[in-house]
Design an enzyme around this catalytic site. Structure first.
Site, PDB file in Angstrom:
ATOM      1  N   ASN A   1     -10.375  -2.586   2.472  1.00 34.99           N
ATOM      2  CA  ASN A   1     -10.147  -2.715   1.094  1.00 34.99           C
ATOM      3  C   ASN A   1     -11.345  -2.373   0.436  1.00 34.99           C
ATOM      4  O   ASN A   1     -12.455  -2.093   0.928  1.00 34.99           O
ATOM      5  CB  ASN A   1      -9.698  -3.902   0.589  1.00 34.99           C
ATOM      6  CG  ASN A   1      -7.938  -4.270   0.882  1.00 34.99           C
ATOM      7  OD1 ASN A   1      -7.415  -3.140   1.003  1.00 34.99           O
ATOM      8  ND2 ASN A   1      -7.520  -5.442   0.767  1.00 34.99           N
TER       9      ASN A   1
ATOM     10  N   HIS B   1       0.703  -1.037   0.036  1.00 33.91           N
ATOM     11  CA  HIS B   1      -0.053   0.023   0.068  1.00 33.91           C
ATOM     12  C   HIS B   1       0.943   1.277  -0.150  1.00 33.91           C
ATOM     13  O   HIS B   1       0.382   2.315   0.505  1.00 33.91           O
ATOM     14  CB  HIS B   1      -0.870  -0.029   1.309  1.00 33.91           C
ATOM     15  CG  HIS B   1      -1.965  -0.921   0.995  1.00 33.91           C
ATOM     16  ND1 HIS B   1      -3.383  -0.835   0.832  1.00 33.91           N
ATOM     17  CD2 HIS B   1      -1.953  -2.281   1.701  1.00 33.91           C
ATOM     18  CE1 HIS B   1      -3.884  -2.062   0.963  1.00 33.91           C
ATOM     19  NE2 HIS B   1      -3.168  -2.873   1.472  1.00 33.91           N
TER      20      HIS B   1
HETATM   21  C1  HEM Z   1      -2.193 -11.114   7.421  1.00 29.90           C
HETATM   22  C2  HEM Z   1      -2.718 -10.057   6.500  1.00 29.90           C
HETATM   23  C3  HEM Z   1      -1.987  -8.737   6.479  1.00 29.90           C
HETATM   24  C4  HEM Z   1      -1.026  -8.258   6.850  1.00 29.90           C
HETATM   25  C5  HEM Z   1       0.295  -8.975   7.638  1.00 29.90           C
HETATM   26  C6  HEM Z   1      -0.804  -6.973   6.329  1.00 29.90           C
HETATM   27  C7  HEM Z   1       0.053  -6.097   6.513  1.00 29.90           C
HETATM   28  C8  HEM Z   1       0.306  -4.779   6.285  1.00 29.90           C
HETATM   29  C9  HEM Z   1       1.427  -3.977   6.418  1.00 29.90           C
HETATM   30  C10 HEM Z   1       2.641  -4.396   7.054  1.00 29.90           C
HETATM   31  C11 HEM Z   1       0.891  -2.744   5.861  1.00 29.90           C
HETATM   32  C12 HEM Z   1       1.782  -1.673   5.701  1.00 29.90           C
HETATM   33  C13 HEM Z   1       1.389  -0.675   7.049  1.00 29.90           C
HETATM   34  C14 HEM Z   1       2.354   0.468   7.238  1.00 29.90           C
HETATM   35  O1  HEM Z   1       3.566   0.695   6.645  1.00 29.90           O
HETATM   36  O2  HEM Z   1       1.851   1.649   7.596  1.00 29.90           O
HETATM   37  C15 HEM Z   1      -0.428  -2.816   5.384  1.00 29.90           C
HETATM   38  C16 HEM Z   1      -0.937  -1.704   4.812  1.00 29.90           C
HETATM   39  C17 HEM Z   1      -2.388  -1.806   4.582  1.00 29.90           C
HETATM   40  N1  HEM Z   1      -3.179  -3.030   4.870  1.00 29.90           N
HETATM   41 FE1  HEM Z   1      -2.414  -4.803   5.345  1.00 29.90          FE
HETATM   42  N2  HEM Z   1      -2.041  -6.644   5.838  1.00 29.90           N
HETATM   43  C18 HEM Z   1      -2.837  -7.779   5.853  1.00 29.90           C
HETATM   44  C19 HEM Z   1      -3.922  -7.764   5.258  1.00 29.90           C
HETATM   45  C20 HEM Z   1      -4.824  -6.860   4.847  1.00 29.90           C
HETATM   46  C21 HEM Z   1      -6.195  -6.919   4.637  1.00 29.90           C
HETATM   47  C22 HEM Z   1      -7.047  -8.406   4.506  1.00 29.90           C
HETATM   48  C23 HEM Z   1      -6.598  -5.842   4.325  1.00 29.90           C
HETATM   49  C24 HEM Z   1      -7.825  -5.144   3.999  1.00 29.90           C
HETATM   50  C25 HEM Z   1      -8.580  -5.525   4.794  1.00 29.90           C
HETATM   51  C26 HEM Z   1      -5.263  -4.657   4.479  1.00 29.90           C
HETATM   52  C27 HEM Z   1      -5.712  -3.487   4.172  1.00 29.90           C
HETATM   53  C28 HEM Z   1      -4.545  -2.599   4.327  1.00 29.90           C
HETATM   54  C29 HEM Z   1      -4.489  -1.290   4.217  1.00 29.90           C
HETATM   55  C30 HEM Z   1      -5.743  -0.473   3.717  1.00 29.90           C
HETATM   56  C31 HEM Z   1      -3.298  -0.773   4.174  1.00 29.90           C
HETATM   57  C32 HEM Z   1      -2.557   0.660   3.799  1.00 29.90           C
HETATM   58  C33 HEM Z   1      -2.852   1.469   5.092  1.00 29.90           C
HETATM   59  C34 HEM Z   1      -2.491   2.998   4.750  1.00 29.90           C
HETATM   60  O3  HEM Z   1      -3.128   3.563   4.162  1.00 29.90           O
HETATM   61  O4  HEM Z   1      -1.636   3.275   5.469  1.00 29.90           O
HETATM   62  N3  HEM Z   1      -4.440  -5.578   4.712  1.00 29.90           N
HETATM   63  N4  HEM Z   1      -0.739  -4.037   5.696  1.00 29.90           N
END
Ligand code: HEM
Length: 500
Positions: free
Chosen positions: A146, A73
């Protein structure tokens, strides 16, 4: 230098680091800079003197301007606004910000693409992030969702491998279908997500015209402790719009930041993007009555059995002032909840609870929650202190707990889910996998043209010369198990016999 300049400055007055109101140029430490045009040299032609502290500071700061981009992201745009409750759900939750219709809460929202880098085009086929930070009176609530309501995998132990497969090839740095199809050929639970990604909604027109979803199952809990599983859904009031392949090429080819621009311009023009928030709830006492597991993130909850209930509206009416402070430094985390909202045993959510704060400590430093965009707007108090870049002004002498000198006590107890947890230590998949039913239903809900586009995208992906016969056959068998004719159509276009 005119000494009168300093007369109004009380050097003992606390000035936050954001004070930026000097009438003249200064160094970071506040010393006046009398020339910001030329380096300090020996004579008119140089060499430059190391004692030009201002020059060194300016270059050193510049050299460190970039922080690590988000591991996923990385590409995104944010905006601010408010959330307003429109329907009373206080029977379901004791969350203060949901206490009654009319209650408004300030929010910041970040939309994103998932896989590619910070500067990548916003027209790629990729899920879109839809993360909302509610600054409530009881601390922040982050709904980190999402645009699709399901996810590829249901156990977070697979997330790093999944992301590696979706990201560019580590050798060529090119995203390659053979790697993606290889990884997911081991994971039929991803089929449902692929009926979104390879559908028309796989390339949203921009960030305003797309749905949002909390995706994971959370728990709402009311004052008397009654819990309900909940799924959150955002629906844009301006409708959902997508880009077909040729349109995406045109839009992305003329502006690789078209969605960021669209969001910014529409807010600046007073055309405020708005979404309605709906929930679906399931009473955990009856969670066994479905042919899917309500905490399985690869499943949707059928709306004819579990209807959408309206809750409120989200309005984005203010652009951010600074991209770095309010986008790059923004940190969302699914673990950040408020009383009245709790997690569920959704295994993917459980791993997310750890991962976000962990990456943010690395990406932004241990005091990332002090940054203005991330800090709660409610008062807070604890003894977590010091660490790199701690800029909180504190003058207390008691930094331990408990203490008879510190009058701050515990908050009032709030309800959390009470089920008794028992079980052996296990590493296993869930009981009701049911991987094929919902993908098939979704495919059959498409009109014939949409089905045709879906098939073409699959044929195209599976035609990658590095996709082996074995992997192709597995995918055809998966799609055939979802919908026999879908499997047959993909097989015949690839000149393969479906092994059904
Ligand atoms: C085990 C599954 C998942 C892991 C380990 C994971 C991990 C991460 C990590 C490490 C980031 C970066 C965060 C940052 O640097 O600030 C991130 C961002 C993000 N993830 Fe996940 N994610 C997972 C599943 C999901 C799912 C299922 C969704 C949707 C519901 C999702 C939505 C997002 C969003 C929207 C961001 C961006 C947040 C922003 O705008 O700063 N992720 N995720």
């Amino acid at each position: 230098m005119d000494p009168q300049r300093y007369l109004n400055v009380d050097s003992w007055q606390f000035r936050p680091s954001s004070a930026f109101n000097s009438p003249f140029w200064t160094t970071n430490s506040g010393a006046p800079v009398w020339n910001n045009n030329s380096s300090l040299t020996v004579g008119a032609r140089g060499p430059i003197l190391l004692e030009d502290y201002h020059l060194i500071e300016k270059l050193a700061q510049f050299d460190r301007e970039r922080i690590p981009e988000r591991v996923v992201h990385a590409r995104g745009a944010s905006a601010k606004g408010f959330f307003e409750v429109t329907h009373d759900i206080s029977n379901l939750t004791c969350a203060d910000f949901l206490r009654a219709p009319g209650v408004q809460t300030p929010v910041i929202v970040r939309f994103s693409t998932v896989i590619h880098e910070r500067g990548s085009p916003e027209t790629l086929r990729d899920p879109r992030g839809f993360a909302v930070k509610f600054y409530t009176r009881e601390g922040n609530f982050d709904l980190v969702g999402n645009n699709f309501p399901v996810f590829f995998i249901r156990d977070g132990i697979k997330f790093p491998d999944m992301v590696h497969a979706l990201k560019p090839n580590p050798k060529s740095h090119i995203q390659e279908n053979w790697r993606i199809l290889d990884f997911f050929s081991h994971h039929p639970e991803s089929l449902h997500m692929f009926t979104f990604l390879f559908d028309d909604v796989g390339v949203p027109a921009d960030y305003r015209h797309m749905d949002g979803s909390g995706v994971n199952t959370y728990t709402l809990i009311n004052k008397s402790g009654k819990a309900h599983y909940v799924k959150f859904h955002w629906r844009p009031t301006c409708g959902v719009k997508n880009l077909l392949e040729e349109e995406a090429i045109k839009v992305g080819g003329s502006n690789h930041s078209h969605a960021t621009k669209d969001l910014y311009d529409s807010i600046a023009a007073g055309n405020y993007p708005e979404w309605k928030l709906f929930i679906q709830t399931i009473d955990p006492d009856y969670e066994d009555r479905f042919d899917f597991d309500p905490v399985d993130v690869t499943k949707t909850w059928p709306e004819d059995i579990i209807p959408l209930q309206p809750v409120g509206r989200l309005v984005l009416n203010k652009n951010i002032d600074n991209f770095f402070a309010e986008n790059e430094q923004l940190a969302f985390c699914p673990a950040i909840v408020v009383p009245g909202i709790h997690y569920s045993d959704d295994k993917l959510l459980q791993t997310r609870i750890f991962s976000y704060a962990d990456t943010q400590r690395h990406r932004l430093g241990p005091n990332y929650l002090m940054l203005p965009a991330n800090a709660p707007k409610s008062a807070h108090h604890n003894n977590h202190h010091e660490g790199f870049m701690n800029f909180m002004h504190r003058d207390e002498e008691v930094n331990y707990f408990p203490s008879r000198y510190d009058p701050v006590g515990h908050a009032e107890k709030f309800p959390i889910p009470q089920p008794i947890l028992t079980g052996r230590r296990e590493k296993c998949v869930i009981g009701k996998e049911n991987n094929f039913k919902q993908p098939g239903e979704r495919y059959r809900s498409f009109d014939p043209d949409r089905q045709e586009r879906f098939i073409c995208r699959w044929v195209d992906a599976l035609s990658d010369p590095r996709v082996t016969h074995e992997i192709r056959s597995i995918w055809i068998s998966y799609w055939a198990q979802s919908d026999k004719s879908l499997g047959q159509k993909i097989a015949s276009r690839l000149n393969l016999k479906p092994n059904i």
